[in-house]
Design a protein around this motif. Structure first.
Motif, mmCIF file in Angstrom:
data_model
loop_
_atom_site.group_PDB
_atom_site.id
_atom_site.type_symbol
_atom_site.label_atom_id
_atom_site.label_comp_id
_atom_site.label_asym_id
_atom_site.label_seq_id
_atom_site.Cartn_x
_atom_site.Cartn_y
_atom_site.Cartn_z
ATOM 1 N N PHE A 269 -19.058 28.130 25.876
ATOM 2 C CA PHE A 269 -18.934 26.950 25.022
ATOM 3 C C PHE A 269 -17.651 27.053 24.207
ATOM 4 C CE2 PHE A 269 -23.389 26.578 26.132
ATOM 5 C CZ PHE A 269 -23.500 25.207 26.321
ATOM 6 N N ARG A 270 -16.545 26.785 24.900
ATOM 7 C CA ARG A 270 -15.210 26.852 24.319
ATOM 8 C C ARG A 270 -14.218 26.324 25.356
ATOM 9 N NH1 ARG A 270 -16.863 32.198 25.337
ATOM 10 N NH2 ARG A 270 -15.782 33.178 27.093
ATOM 11 N N ILE A 271 -12.973 26.181 24.955
ATOM 12 C CA ILE A 271 -11.897 25.896 25.901
ATOM 13 C C ILE A 271 -11.699 27.147 26.747
ATOM 14 C CG2 ILE A 271 -9.418 25.464 26.102
ATOM 15 C CD1 ILE A 271 -9.628 23.883 23.480
ATOM 16 N N THR A 272 -11.602 26.983 28.055
ATOM 17 C CA THR A 272 -11.461 28.131 28.938
ATOM 18 C C THR A 272 -10.200 28.012 29.785
ATOM 19 O OG1 THR A 272 -12.653 27.148 30.803
ATOM 20 C CG2 THR A 272 -13.986 28.255 29.107
ATOM 21 N N SER A 273 -9.934 29.060 30.555
ATOM 22 C CA SER A 273 -8.772 29.040 31.446
ATOM 23 C C SER A 273 -8.964 28.064 32.595
ATOM 24 C CB SER A 273 -8.496 30.440 31.997
ATOM 25 O OG SER A 273 -9.650 30.978 32.614
ATOM 26 N N GLY A 274 -10.162 27.528 32.763
ATOM 27 C CA GLY A 274 -10.392 26.464 33.735
ATOM 28 C C GLY A 274 -10.233 25.075 33.131
ATOM 29 N N SER A 275 -10.409 24.972 31.811
ATOM 30 C CA SER A 275 -10.333 23.666 31.153
ATOM 31 C C SER A 275 -8.921 23.106 31.144
ATOM 32 C CB SER A 275 -10.815 23.765 29.696
ATOM 33 O OG SER A 275 -12.042 24.436 29.568
ATOM 34 N N ILE A 276 -7.957 23.937 30.740
ATOM 35 C CA ILE A 276 -6.599 23.451 30.519
ATOM 36 C C ILE A 276 -5.943 22.957 31.805
ATOM 37 C CG2 ILE A 276 -4.318 24.046 29.652
ATOM 38 C CD1 ILE A 276 -6.524 23.743 27.513
ATOM 39 N N PRO A 277 -5.992 23.704 32.938
ATOM 40 C CA PRO A 277 -5.396 23.163 34.172
ATOM 41 C C PRO A 277 -6.008 21.826 34.588
ATOM 42 C CG PRO A 277 -5.826 25.501 34.411
ATOM 43 C CD PRO A 277 -6.481 25.078 33.135
ATOM 44 N N LEU A 278 -7.320 21.711 34.413
ATOM 45 C CA LEU A 278 -7.980 20.462 34.767
ATOM 46 C C LEU A 278 -7.482 19.311 33.903
ATOM 47 C CD1 LEU A 278 -10.189 18.911 36.294
ATOM 48 C CD2 LEU A 278 -11.795 19.653 34.524
#
Length: 363
Positions: A269-278
């Protein structure tokens, strides 16, 4: 801020990740991510780079930026738990207690339906050696409501190998021992909860892992979809978190095992290394989500300028975006380490993989 500070990564390198997609949202971020050449490269890619970057280079600077933001009347949306003394509950989007509780590896069973559970147990430090024998395979995770150094929360042990407990076992008192699963497919389900307290699906990504099972990047776009019941459960999990006050992005790690089980492995439950590229693709190349994309992280014991020079030919050739970066020499960290997160995209999955592999192999 010293290298011994166990919260360092949560307020340093990790705080730089949202810069590329922040737009007009104020971001308290590490100066390691605000290198002028890096920001120029992000803007060259068309990304909505933050235009209100409140950077810091040490622990005292971080505290000052938080104080300034609250004095400006802004609410703080924290991605990792921090002390209530610094973040009064009335000045935050979600409390530090809630963020810590939701991300504690021991609380997953309270949010996930039993049919999607992996077998896991909570053990104390005193019982750890007995619960984690060398002759069996298992996964060790930190169990705490506190920030504990970013990515130091998973240790995989294969039967017969020597047990070398990670550093977090010296800091914490409780841990989760989880069964070691052989996975056929591995997904990151990207979701978010808006101000209206409704959980929504952003996208499904696939996770790339190395030979030891450690995450090394994601696949985006035309990925293999999970079964509908697993996807529905992920949405229900996120809604349960929304109902207790969570707002923001989240990523749920899920898998299908070789014997056909569907499991939810981690709740992030946070910004992850998968969130930003998406978010980067959705911002500047939404058409690329109809194709294929893979993320990759490059590191070097050198200033960031060296890494930027290394990737320049790939950027000039097209089909590559820088989505974040960090340079420790712009902070008080005594270690010299630069990182770049990149996204390789295109219409041919084999070509995307080949170009991503080429970037990795020459770093």
């Amino acid at each position: 801020m010293t290298a011994a500070n166990r919260h360092r990564s949560t307020v340093d390198a990790l705080s730089a990740r949202p810069i590329a997609v922040a737009g007009d949202a104020p971001v308290i971020c590490s100066a390691g991510g605000t290198d002028p050449e890096l920001l120029a490269r992000l803007r060259d890619g068309g990304l909505p780079v933050g235009d209100d970057l409140r950077d810091f280079r040490d622990e005292a600077g971080f505290a000052a930026r938080v104080t300034e933001a609250m004095a400006d009347g802004l609410l703080i949306s924290m991605e990792y738990p921090h002390p209530t003394a610094r973040y009064p509950d009335e000045r935050v989007v979600k409390t530090g207690h809630l963020v810590g509780y939701l991300n504690n590896k021991a609380t997953i069973s309270t949010f996930v339906a039993p049919r999607f559970h992996a077998r896991r147990s909570l053990v104390t430090r005193a019982d750890l050696a007995e619960a984690a024998p060398a002759e069996k395979s298992w996964v060790l995770k930190a169990a705490t409501n506190d920030a504990h150094g970013g990515s130091l929360d998973v240790y995989l042990h294969e039967a017969g190998e020597r047990v070398e407990f990670p550093a977090f076992t010296d800091l914490l008192g409780e841990f989760v021992i989880e069964e070691y699963l052989t996975l056929a497919r591995n997904w990151g389900i990207q979701l978010y909860v808006g101000p209206d307290a409704v959980a929504r699906l952003l996208a499904v990504t696939e996770q790339r892992v190395d030979d030891t099972g450690v995450y090394v990047g994601g696949r985006f776009g035309l990925v293999r979809q999970p079964p509908a019941d697993l996807l529905a459960e992920c949405l229900a999990i996120t809604q349960r978190a929304a109902d207790v006050g969570y707002r923001g992005l989240c990523s749920l790690d899920c898998a299908e095992t070789l014997d056909g089980r569907l499991v939810v492995l981690d709740l992030n439950f946070r910004i992850t290394s998968g969130s930003i590229p998406l978010l980067a693709l959705q911002s500047v190349r939404p058409d690329a989500l109809d194709g294929y994309a893979e993320s990759v992280k490059l590191t070097a014991a050198a200033p960031l300028a060296a890494l930027l020079a290394h990737v320049r030919p790939a950027l000039n050739a097209g089909g590559v975006l820088i989505t974040s970066g960090h340079d420790t020499t712009r902070t008080d960290d005594p270690a010299v380490l630069s990182t770049l997160q990149l996204l390789v995209f295109g219409d041919d999955p084999d070509d995307v993989t080949a170009r991503r592999s080429a970037l990795e192999s020459t770093r």
